[in-house]
Design a protein around this motif. Structure first.
Motif, short mmCIF file in Angstrom:
data_model
loop_
_atom_site.label_atom_id
_atom_site.label_comp_id
_atom_site.label_asym_id
_atom_site.label_seq_id
_atom_site.Cartn_x
_atom_site.Cartn_y
_atom_site.Cartn_z
N ALA A 48 70.55 74.43 68.67
CA ALA A 48 71.41 75.30 69.48
C ALA A 48 71.13 75.11 70.97
O ALA A 48 72.06 75.07 71.78
N SER A 49 69.87 75.00 71.34
CA SER A 49 69.55 74.85 72.76
C SER A 49 69.91 73.46 73.29
O SER A 49 70.17 73.30 74.48
N SER A 50 69.95 72.45 72.41
CA SER A 50 70.32 71.11 72.86
C SER A 50 71.83 70.91 72.91
O SER A 50 72.30 69.85 73.34
N GLY A 51 72.60 71.89 72.44
CA GLY A 51 74.05 71.80 72.52
C GLY A 51 74.71 71.22 71.29
O GLY A 51 75.92 71.05 71.25
N MET A 53 75.95 72.25 68.52
CA MET A 53 76.31 73.50 67.86
C MET A 53 76.83 73.28 66.44
O MET A 53 76.58 74.09 65.57
N ASP A 54 77.55 72.20 66.20
CA ASP A 54 78.07 71.96 64.86
C ASP A 54 76.93 71.74 63.87
O ASP A 54 76.94 72.27 62.76
N SER A 55 75.91 71.00 64.29
CA SER A 55 74.74 70.79 63.43
C SER A 55 73.97 72.08 63.23
O SER A 55 73.44 72.33 62.14
N ALA A 56 73.89 72.89 64.26
CA ALA A 56 73.17 74.16 64.16
C ALA A 56 73.85 75.10 63.17
O ALA A 56 73.20 75.72 62.33
N VAL A 57 75.17 75.19 63.24
CA VAL A 57 75.89 76.07 62.32
C VAL A 57 75.83 75.54 60.89
O VAL A 57 75.67 76.30 59.95
N LYS A 58 75.93 74.23 60.74
CA LYS A 58 75.80 73.63 59.40
C LYS A 58 74.42 73.93 58.81
O LYS A 58 74.29 74.26 57.63
N LEU A 59 73.38 73.80 59.63
CA LEU A 59 72.03 74.08 59.16
C LEU A 59 71.87 75.56 58.81
O LEU A 59 71.27 75.91 57.79
N ALA A 79 67.90 84.16 64.47
CA ALA A 79 68.10 82.78 64.90
C ALA A 79 69.54 82.33 64.67
O ALA A 79 70.14 81.65 65.51
N VAL A 80 70.12 82.73 63.54
CA VAL A 80 71.51 82.39 63.24
C VAL A 80 72.44 83.06 64.24
O VAL A 80 73.37 82.44 64.75
N LEU A 81 72.19 84.33 64.53
CA LEU A 81 73.02 85.06 65.47
C LEU A 81 72.97 84.43 66.86
O LEU A 81 74.00 84.30 67.54
N GLU A 82 71.78 84.01 67.29
CA GLU A 82 71.66 83.34 68.58
C GLU A 82 72.49 82.05 68.61
O GLU A 82 73.16 81.76 69.60
N ALA A 83 72.45 81.30 67.50
CA ALA A 83 73.21 80.05 67.46
C ALA A 83 74.72 80.33 67.46
O ALA A 83 75.47 79.65 68.17
N LEU A 84 75.15 81.31 66.70
CA LEU A 84 76.59 81.60 66.64
C LEU A 84 77.13 82.09 67.97
O LEU A 84 78.26 81.79 68.35
N THR A 85 76.34 82.85 68.71
CA THR A 85 76.82 83.42 69.97
C THR A 85 76.77 82.42 71.12
O THR A 85 77.36 82.67 72.16
N GLN A 86 76.11 81.29 70.93
CA GLN A 86 76.05 80.28 71.98
C GLN A 86 77.23 79.31 71.93
O GLN A 86 77.43 78.53 72.85
N VAL A 87 78.01 79.38 70.87
CA VAL A 87 79.14 78.47 70.72
C VAL A 87 80.29 78.93 71.60
O VAL A 87 80.61 80.12 71.65
N GLN A 89 84.12 79.53 72.52
CA GLN A 89 85.23 79.91 71.66
C GLN A 89 86.17 78.75 71.39
O GLN A 89 86.78 78.69 70.33
N SER A 90 86.27 77.82 72.29
CA SER A 90 87.15 76.68 72.07
C SER A 90 86.61 75.72 71.01
O SER A 90 87.37 74.92 70.45
N ASP A 91 85.32 75.78 70.73
CA ASP A 91 84.70 74.88 69.74
C ASP A 91 84.63 75.49 68.34
O ASP A 91 84.31 74.77 67.39
N ILE A 92 84.91 76.76 68.20
CA ILE A 92 84.73 77.44 66.91
C ILE A 92 85.60 76.83 65.82
O ILE A 92 85.12 76.54 64.72
N ALA A 93 86.85 76.59 66.10
CA ALA A 93 87.77 76.06 65.08
C ALA A 93 87.32 74.69 64.60
O ALA A 93 87.38 74.40 63.39
N ASN A 94 86.84 73.84 65.51
CA ASN A 94 86.37 72.51 65.11
C ASN A 94 85.14 72.59 64.22
O ASN A 94 85.00 71.82 63.27
N ILE A 95 84.26 73.51 64.52
CA ILE A 95 83.04 73.66 63.72
C ILE A 95 83.40 74.17 62.33
O ILE A 95 82.88 73.68 61.32
N ILE A 96 84.30 75.13 62.26
CA ILE A 96 84.69 75.68 60.95
C ILE A 96 85.36 74.62 60.09
O ILE A 96 85.18 74.59 58.87
#
Length: 153
Positions: A48-51, A53-59, A79-87, A89-96
């Protein structure tokens, strides 16, 4: 015997298969301790800190600690909440789009849990954005599976 239609005949059958309170408890998952989960939490935070985000959410949504005690689940959830809130909004659909249906089901569990605790309520806007994008992609199926699943995160 005027009310024969109101007789519960299953009550007289010893093999009727009635459920007890013990039957409603989910089967034991493998017990996970905080020490076993700590490397995954560290990896989640570093992704999450390295940016990435897709790998963080998958993990975060793969192999959730169902068998952990409540304090371990709470630590992992933070830890999950921190990762989800760092994404963004424009990237959420791509990650899902990249998540499997099982991962989407786990994501719904984390979103509901996030909206039910004070830490998550402070980030309510981003959690609702996740929820909106998830229901646009998967419909109500993950919500129905969340409501019927006995395992908690």
């Amino acid at each position: 015997m005027d009310n024969w239609r109101r007789i519960d005949i299953d009550a007289f059958d010893p093999e009727s298969g009635r459920l007890s309170a013990q039957d409603l408890i989910p089967p034991n998952e493998t017990v996970v301790t905080l020490q076993e989960l700590q490397p995954k939490i560290s990896q989640l935070r570093s992704l999450a800190s390295s940016g990435s985000m897709d790998s963080a959410v998958k993990l975060a949504t793969s192999d959730p600690p169902y068998g952990a005690d409540n304090s371990t689940k709470a630590t992992y959830f933070q830890a999950v909440l921190e990762a989800l809130t760092q994404v963004r909004q424009s990237d959420i659909a791509n990650i899902i789009q990249q998540l499997s249906s099982e991962q989407q089901d786990v994501l719904v569990k984390y979103l509901y849990k996030g909206m039910s605790v004070p830490e998550g309520q402070k980030q309510g806007g981003i959690l609702l954005a996740w929820f909106e994008k998830l229901t646009q992609k998967a419909g109500v199926n993950p919500i129905v599976r969340y409501l019927s699943d006995r395992r908690t995160i």
